[in-house]
Design an enzyme around this catalytic site. Structure first.
Site, PDB file in Angstrom:
ATOM      1  N   ILE A 274      21.815  66.446  11.435  1.00  0.00           N
ATOM      2  CA  ILE A 274      22.403  66.439  12.775  1.00  0.00           C
ATOM      3  C   ILE A 274      23.686  67.261  12.847  1.00  0.00           C
ATOM      4  CG2 ILE A 274      21.332  64.313  13.598  1.00  0.00           C
ATOM      5  CD1 ILE A 274      23.811  62.779  12.804  1.00  0.00           C
ATOM      6  N   ALA A 275      24.284  67.569  11.716  1.00  0.00           N
ATOM      7  CA  ALA A 275      25.485  68.423  11.710  1.00  0.00           C
ATOM      8  C   ALA A 275      25.650  69.033  10.331  1.00  0.00           C
ATOM      9  CB  ALA A 275      26.719  67.628  12.099  1.00  0.00           C
ATOM     10  N   GLU A 276      26.146  70.254  10.307  1.00  0.00           N
ATOM     11  CA  GLU A 276      26.391  70.939   9.052  1.00  0.00           C
ATOM     12  C   GLU A 276      27.802  71.494   9.030  1.00  0.00           C
ATOM     13  OE1 GLU A 276      23.117  73.741   9.365  1.00  0.00           O
ATOM     14  OE2 GLU A 276      22.169  72.815   7.619  1.00  0.00           O
TER      15      GLU A 276
ATOM     16  N   GLY B 254      30.907  73.399   6.170  1.00  0.00           N
ATOM     17  CA  GLY B 254      30.978  74.286   5.026  1.00  0.00           C
ATOM     18  C   GLY B 254      30.807  73.567   3.702  1.00  0.00           C
TER      19      GLY B 254
ATOM     20  N   VAL C 271      25.523  66.236   7.519  1.00  0.00           N
ATOM     21  CA  VAL C 271      25.348  64.895   8.084  1.00  0.00           C
ATOM     22  C   VAL C 271      23.919  64.758   8.577  1.00  0.00           C
ATOM     23  CG1 VAL C 271      26.137  63.224   9.811  1.00  0.00           C
ATOM     24  CG2 VAL C 271      27.786  64.790   8.751  1.00  0.00           C
TER      25      VAL C 271
ATOM     26  N   ASP D 113      42.344  68.472  11.345  1.00  0.00           N
ATOM     27  CA  ASP D 113      41.200  69.179  11.913  1.00  0.00           C
ATOM     28  C   ASP D 113      40.712  68.476  13.187  1.00  0.00           C
ATOM     29  OD1 ASP D 113      39.482  71.348  11.965  1.00  0.00           O
ATOM     30  OD2 ASP D 113      37.937  70.384  10.748  1.00  0.00           O
TER      31      ASP D 113
ATOM     32  N   SER E 241      29.650  70.006   3.514  1.00  0.00           N
ATOM     33  CA  SER E 241      28.872  68.774   3.604  1.00  0.00           C
ATOM     34  C   SER E 241      27.828  68.901   4.703  1.00  0.00           C
ATOM     35  CB  SER E 241      29.800  67.586   3.892  1.00  0.00           C
ATOM     36  OG  SER E 241      30.499  67.781   5.108  1.00  0.00           O
TER      37      SER E 241
ATOM     38  N   LYS F  16      26.630  61.080   5.637  1.00  0.00           N
ATOM     39  CA  LYS F  16      27.313  62.301   5.212  1.00  0.00           C
ATOM     40  C   LYS F  16      27.065  62.509   3.730  1.00  0.00           C
ATOM     41  CE  LYS F  16      31.776  64.700   5.559  1.00  0.00           C
ATOM     42  NZ  LYS F  16      33.175  64.604   6.074  1.00  0.00           N
TER      43      LYS F  16
END
Length: 307
Positions: A33-35, A37, A41, A156, A39, A57
């Protein structure tokens, strides 16, 4: 930068399809569902209670530095467990794979991020009440971090790292960039290391002036989050970045403009200007920012608290 994936069929990659034990949980890994640099998820489900969904994660640690960052991320999330505006850590594990280590963090699943909400709004802007409700939630999470001793800087803060929980509250995630090392960098070798960390772990569009140019000799501390909050509030209000994100001079010169439309109160635009002060000492701290939000509408409806 995180890239969120659409919920669609794709070929398997990474750890998709695996069953993994993380703490007391046994979970089945579904899709990315998410990438980022460093890691990735995944959407995961409980192997026993299949209706339970999690965000998993997965981080591969190739050296002691990356392992240390993961351990810091876990410790901060454990410290903030129970805060309504922080994504909840449910379980974690680090496995020794020989040359590398694999870290797994099981978190509550939030289907939407603030960036996806902003991008799907079309031409319709938020009204001021909606903006302040969202911003209240983010400030509460930052408040909890900055009130620690020493203060924890997220470093961040951005729309991609603000998620909408199933309880309707906005929640801060991704604590892989946190720092308590607040200092002025003087030695060339220290400056080089810090510049490398800033490049790897922060996002240009939200990066404070003192992070762009260490030769300003400003203390780099939790005030970088206040700048990022100003950038975030600008984006929530106007659906675009205050700075294009790649121009160092634009940030250092404070070269941004408050759009004429949509029209917001001077309270809101002044809050943006206060947070986007070039010098860290000229920005409010998170307690002062919360006090600025103690406006009749806010104080009655949003209930901000202090340290």
């Amino acid at each position: 930068m995180w890239k969120f994936k659409p919920f669609s069929h794709k070929e398997q990659s990474g750890i998709e399809g695996r069953s993994i034990d993380v703490g007391n949980l046994k979970i089945n890994v579904h899709k990315v569902i998410a990438e980022g640099g460093f890691s990735c998820v995944y959407l995961a489900r409980d192997s026993v209670h299949m209706s339970k969904q999690y965000a998993l994660k997965h981080i591969i640690c190739n050296d002691e530095e990356s392992l240390g960052l993961v351990k810091k991320e876990i410790s901060v999330m454990k410290l903030l467990i129970g805060h309504p505006n922080v994504v909840k850590l449910l379980a974690h594990a680090i496995y020794d794979m020989g040359r590398t280590k694999e870290a797994f963090l099981v978190m509550e699943f939030c289907e939407k991020s603030l960036v996806t909400v902003l991008e799907s709004r079309g031409a319709g802007y938020f009204d001021e009440r909606q903006i302040l409700l969202m911003f209240r939630d983010v400030c509460n999470a930052v408040f909890a971090m900055h009130c620690q001793s020493p203060p924890i800087a997220h470093r961040d803060l951005k729309a991609e790292n603000i998620l909408l929980g199933s309880d309707g509250l906005w929640k801060l995630c991704d604590f892989g960039s946190i720092s308590t090392n607040h200092k002025r960098f003087e030695k060339p070798e220290e400056m080089g290391i810090e510049e490398d960390n800033i490049r790897k772990y922060t996002t240009p569009a939200y990066r404070a002036p003192e992070m762009w140019d260490l030769f300003l000799r400003e203390v780099i501390n939790e005030k970088v989050d206040i700048w990022a909050l100003g950038c975030l509030l600008f984006r929530i209000c106007y659906f675009k970045s205050a700075f294009d994100g790649e121009s160092k001079l634009q940030v250092l010169n404070g070269n941004y403009r408050i759009p004429d439309l949509p029209k917001f109160s001077s309270f809101l635009t002044d809050l943006i200007r206060d947070m986007l002060q070039a010098r860290p000492d000229d920005r409010p701290d998170i307690t002062q920012a919360s006090a600025l939000l103690d406006w009749p509408f806010i104080s009655i409806n949003l209930g901000l608290v202090s340290c």
